[in-house]
Design a protein around this motif. Structure first.
Motif, short mmCIF file in Angstrom:
data_model
loop_
_atom_site.label_atom_id
_atom_site.label_comp_id
_atom_site.label_asym_id
_atom_site.label_seq_id
_atom_site.Cartn_x
_atom_site.Cartn_y
_atom_site.Cartn_z
N SER A 36 18.86 11.46 1.72
CA SER A 36 17.72 11.03 0.72
C SER A 36 17.69 9.89 0.29
CB SER A 36 17.61 12.30 -0.38
OG SER A 36 17.42 13.69 0.21
N PHE A 37 18.79 9.10 -0.29
CA PHE A 37 18.74 8.02 -0.80
C PHE A 37 18.35 7.11 0.14
CE2 PHE A 37 21.26 4.23 -1.45
CZ PHE A 37 20.82 3.74 -2.72
N PHE A 38 19.18 7.01 1.54
CA PHE A 38 18.45 6.00 2.38
C PHE A 38 17.10 5.87 3.00
CE2 PHE A 38 23.09 5.35 2.52
CZ PHE A 38 23.34 3.99 2.27
N LEU A 39 16.81 7.45 2.97
CA LEU A 39 15.40 7.33 3.56
C LEU A 39 14.22 6.74 2.46
CD1 LEU A 39 15.58 11.03 5.02
CD2 LEU A 39 15.02 8.73 5.99
N GLY A 40 14.67 6.97 1.11
CA GLY A 40 14.04 6.49 0.08
C GLY A 40 14.18 5.10 0.04
N ILE A 41 15.38 4.32 0.18
CA ILE A 41 15.30 2.88 0.19
C ILE A 41 14.64 2.32 1.44
CG2 ILE A 41 17.02 1.08 0.86
CD1 ILE A 41 17.37 1.99 -2.19
N ALA A 42 14.54 3.02 2.62
CA ALA A 42 13.89 2.61 3.75
C ALA A 42 12.39 2.60 3.59
CB ALA A 42 14.26 3.33 4.91
N LEU A 43 11.89 3.46 2.79
CA LEU A 43 10.51 3.47 2.58
C LEU A 43 10.15 2.63 1.63
CD1 LEU A 43 7.83 4.95 2.75
CD2 LEU A 43 8.45 6.63 0.78
N ALA A 44 10.88 2.41 0.56
CA ALA A 44 10.56 1.53 -0.45
C ALA A 44 10.54 -0.09 0.15
CB ALA A 44 11.62 1.48 -1.55
N LEU A 45 11.65 -0.20 1.01
CA LEU A 45 11.73 -1.73 1.71
C LEU A 45 10.56 -1.74 2.59
CD1 LEU A 45 15.59 -2.05 2.39
CD2 LEU A 45 14.22 -3.37 0.30
N SER A 46 10.09 -0.78 3.26
CA SER A 46 9.11 -0.83 4.17
C SER A 46 7.70 -1.19 3.48
CB SER A 46 8.77 0.51 4.90
OG SER A 46 10.03 0.70 5.52
N VAL A 47 7.42 -0.50 2.30
CA VAL A 47 6.18 -0.74 1.51
C VAL A 47 6.18 -2.02 1.04
CG1 VAL A 47 5.19 -0.01 -0.63
CG2 VAL A 47 6.02 1.60 0.74
N VAL A 48 7.39 -2.68 0.50
CA VAL A 48 7.30 -3.96 0.02
C VAL A 48 7.21 -5.10 1.24
CG1 VAL A 48 8.82 -5.86 -0.93
CG2 VAL A 48 8.90 -3.38 -1.95
N ALA A 49 7.69 -4.61 2.44
CA ALA A 49 7.50 -5.67 3.50
C ALA A 49 6.01 -5.74 4.24
CB ALA A 49 8.46 -5.24 4.69
N VAL A 50 5.59 -4.64 4.23
CA VAL A 50 3.73 -4.37 4.44
C VAL A 50 3.26 -5.27 3.56
CG1 VAL A 50 2.27 -3.00 4.62
CG2 VAL A 50 4.32 -2.23 5.69
N VAL A 51 3.33 -5.05 2.03
CA VAL A 51 2.47 -5.86 1.37
C VAL A 51 2.59 -7.21 1.36
CG1 VAL A 51 2.08 -6.25 -1.09
CG2 VAL A 51 2.33 -3.78 -0.37
N LEU A 52 4.16 -7.60 1.45
CA LEU A 52 4.51 -9.11 1.59
C LEU A 52 3.74 -9.78 2.76
CD1 LEU A 52 8.06 -9.30 0.12
CD2 LEU A 52 5.81 -9.75 -1.05
N ILE A 53 3.81 -9.21 3.91
CA ILE A 53 3.62 -9.82 5.30
C ILE A 53 2.04 -9.63 5.33
CG2 ILE A 53 3.38 -9.28 7.69
CD1 ILE A 53 6.03 -8.10 7.59
N LEU A 54 1.23 -8.88 4.75
CA LEU A 54 -0.29 -8.75 4.73
C LEU A 54 -0.94 -9.88 3.71
CD1 LEU A 54 -1.25 -5.07 4.72
CD2 LEU A 54 -1.45 -6.53 6.66
N VAL A 55 -0.20 -10.31 2.75
CA VAL A 55 -0.59 -10.99 1.50
C VAL A 55 -0.19 -12.45 1.89
CG1 VAL A 55 -0.22 -11.53 -1.02
CG2 VAL A 55 -0.43 -9.33 -0.37
N PHE A 56 0.90 -12.63 2.26
CA PHE A 56 1.38 -14.07 2.59
C PHE A 56 1.24 -14.70 3.92
CE2 PHE A 56 3.51 -12.69 -1.56
CZ PHE A 56 2.98 -13.55 -2.17
N THR A 57 1.04 -13.72 4.89
CA THR A 57 0.98 -14.15 6.24
C THR A 57 -0.21 -13.63 7.04
OG1 THR A 57 2.34 -12.42 7.64
CG2 THR A 57 3.55 -14.07 6.12
N SER A 58 -0.48 -14.09 8.13
CA SER A 58 -1.53 -13.57 8.95
C SER A 58 -0.91 -12.64 10.05
CB SER A 58 -2.58 -14.69 9.54
OG SER A 58 -1.80 -15.40 10.10
N SER A 59 0.53 -12.42 10.00
CA SER A 59 1.16 -11.88 11.36
C SER A 59 1.11 -10.60 11.35
CB SER A 59 2.77 -12.10 10.96
OG SER A 59 3.53 -11.18 11.82
#
Length: 255
Positions: A36-59
């Motif tokens: 549960s811990f690692f699935l939560g970490i994976a989800l949190a990092l994924s959300v952060v990565a999606v937001v950062l890529i969409l906001v700061f890049t056009s990738s």
């Protein structure tokens, strides 16, 4: 000679959990917590990565962490819904992290690599026909979210009548559910996962894995539904036959 009820030996025996909950056992609390811990970490990092890529890049590479987040959510909800609504059978396997191993893992790794390679080598190229990329992307997101909702809701509604493995003997708690989602879909959990899986490949923009996922998922559910329904007819007789005649699966050519 028996130990007095207030002795340390008797108290330890009363307080000790069943062996199944010990580390290394099927219902290991340690194993459940770690997953549960690692699935939560994976989800949190994924959300952060999606937001950062969409906001700061056009990738278009935001699609990859979206996929990882969808996977993390799926596996957590598989365990959570089982633990809450079918508690007696909940165990580490309810996460489905190693289900159909290693084919399941190979499929997701392949999908991730196809997305990564194509988006790095051809970041501006659209694989969608007739410039329909945005429509396919939106439809894919809807299928992922909708498929997850339908599957989890179906598991909740079925309760102890739902199991991740096909049951060959009818339990006392096994009832034929024909209301709610089950009044519209004969196997709503399968419907949800089928379109969830295809939707992930539409979001990733994977033409090859889209075809591969569709074929593999269709073959899997076609075989499973045929096998499971033979057992359900044996369990519920004419009641299931009449239900089957009235309600479809909405998975093409399945059931």
């Amino acid at each position: 000679m028996d130990s007095p009820p207030d002795s340390p030996v008797a108290q330890n025996a009363q307080m000790s959990p069943e062996k199944a909950y010990f580390p290394g056992q099927p219902k290991s609390l340690e194993g459940i917590a770690i997953r549960s811990f690692f699935l939560g970490i994976a989800l949190a990092l994924s959300v952060v990565a999606v937001v950062l890529i969409l906001v700061f890049t056009s990738s278009p590479l935001w699609r990859l962490p979206f996929f990882i987040g969808a996977l993390s959510t799926f596996h957590f909800l598989e365990f959570w819904t089982t633990a809450k609504y079918n508690t007696p059978v909940a165990n580490i396997g309810s996460f489905l992290l190693t289900a159909n191993w290693p084919a399941y893992a190979i499929a997701h790794v392949t999908a991730s690599l196809e997305c990564l390679i194509t988006k790095l080598l051809f970041p501006d190229r659209s694989w969608a026909p007739l410039y329909s990329g945005h429509i396919i992307l939106l439809l894919g997101v809807i299928m992922v979210l909708g498929g997850q909702f339908v599957r989890s809701a179906a598991m909740v509604q079925a309760g102890q009548s739902f199991n991740h493995t096909v049951q060959h003997r009818k339990k006392d708690t096994h009832a034929l559910v024909t209301t709610g989602l089950y009044s519209y879909l004969r196997h709503p959990a399968y419907f949800g996962f089928f379109y969830w899986g295809i939707g992930t490949q539409m979001v990733l923009g994977n033409p090859f894995c889209f075809v591969g996922y569709t074929i593999v998922l269709w073959k899997f559910f076609s075989s499973r539904v045929r096998h499971e329904e033979a057992l359900l007819v044996r369990f519920f007789g004419d009641d299931y036959i009449h239900y089957k005649q009235k309600v479809g699966t909405l998975i093409p050519f399945v059931g």
